[in-house]
Design an enzyme around this catalytic site. Structure first.
Site: not given
Ligand code: NAD
Length: 269
Positions: A156, A169
């Site tokens: 991130s 986080y």
């Molecule tokens: P999201 O909530 O759609 O995806 C997160 C996924 O992780 C979900 O499918 C959830 O079920 C899964 N998950 C959570 N805990 C878990 C576990 N213990 N075991 C297996 N799966 C698990 O949101 P996203 O934005 O797609 O997030 C994905 C990644 O991207 C994360 O690591 C998040 O920190 C990172 N991220 C997202 C953003 C953003 O703006 N969306 C920015 C920076 C980083």
């Protein structure tokens, strides 16, 4: 490796954690578009995972959904066992699963802290360690790729931008950065490539509430003028996994519309 090979993952298997939604799903689709078969990991969303499997299969690739909680050691080992039994040894692992549990620092409970660290940081360690063990067992398949394996973390912008009210986080992603670089330094000589993508604000469920209440504030932080789409990150993951990125090791690619250029300082701060 041909210099014109481009983004070609034909004959490779990719495991994507947290692939039932958001960036994980988009990366699964982009990796499949590049030719890889996909292991769609999910924690407890079988229907959504099946949906991702269907989208991968529609691209002509094989896919399987496997339940596993990345914060649990036995689940992660089982994930790799079941993945290998279904689609063969992994060439690419995208450690994407992550979560937020926001709180003011004075009110943050140990449960809030552990909930985030156990998935985002301990999960990154467990998935990364297992990926390296399995890459070593598989060895280099020179006809497929000059790398023994490709491990990509979903970090991130908050691995470098501190984030009030989200200390758990930001700490998890800062820790992930040093985990990624230390592991990359340790195993690069085995031709294992470890890198991260670091998204800015991407439209997914993780930030749906913040986007609904503060979209204008978020946009002010993004010089490029739009919130990102999951595929913006998915395409970079597919490229990083490919031989087109063969000389990139231990790096973080920011996919953030220039959020890390700190636009608040544009007018002299
Ligand atoms: P999201 O909530 O759609 O995806 C997160 C996924 O992780 C979900 O499918 C959830 O079920 C899964 N998950 C959570 N805990 C878990 C576990 N213990 N075991 C297996 N799966 C698990 O949101 P996203 O934005 O797609 O997030 C994905 C990644 O991207 C994360 O690591 C998040 O920190 C990172 N991220 C997202 C953003 C953003 O703006 N969306 C920015 C920076 C980083």
């Amino acid at each position: 490796m041909s210099s014109s090979k481009g983004i070609d993952l034909t004959g490779q298997t990719a495991i994507v954690t947290g692939a039932s939604t958001g960036i994980g799903e988009a990366a699964a689709i982009e990796l499949a578009r590049a030719g890889a078969d996909i292991v769609v990991n999910h924690r407890d969303s079988e229907d959504d995972a099946r949906d991702t499997v269907g989208k991968v299969e529609a691209l002509g690739r094989r896919a399987v959904a496997i339940q596993a909680d990345v914060s649990k050691e036995e689940d992660v080992i089982r994930l790799f066992d079941e993945a290998e039994a279904a689609l063969g040894p992994a060439d690419v692992v995208f450690s994407n699963a992550g979560r937020q549990k926001d709180a003011k620092i004075g009110d943050m409970t140990l449960d809030d802290w552990n909930a985030v660290i156990s998935v985002n940081l301990t999960g990154a360690f467990l998935v990364g360690r297992e990926a390296i063990r399995r890459f070593r067992k598989k060895g280099i398949r020179a006809e497929i790729s000059p790398a023994m394996g490709k491990l990509i973390y979903n970090s991130s912008v908050h691995q470098v931008i501190c984030w009030a009210f989200h200390a758990n986080y930001a700490a998890s992603k800062g820790g992930m950065h040093m985990l990624m670089q230390s592991m990359a330094q340790e195993v690069a000589n085995e031709r294992i490539r470890i890198n991260s993508v670091a998204p800015g604000a991407i439209a997914t469920a993780i930030n749906a509430a913040e986007r609904a209440s503060h979209e204008a504030d978020i946009l002010r932080l993004i010089p490029y003028g739009r919130i990102g789409e999951p595929a913006d990150v998915g395409r970079v993951v597919a490229w990083l996994a490919s031989d087109a990125a063969d000389y990139i090791v231990g790096q973080t690619i920011f996919v953030d519309g220039a959020m890390t250029l700190y636009p608040e300082f544009r007018g002299n701060g």
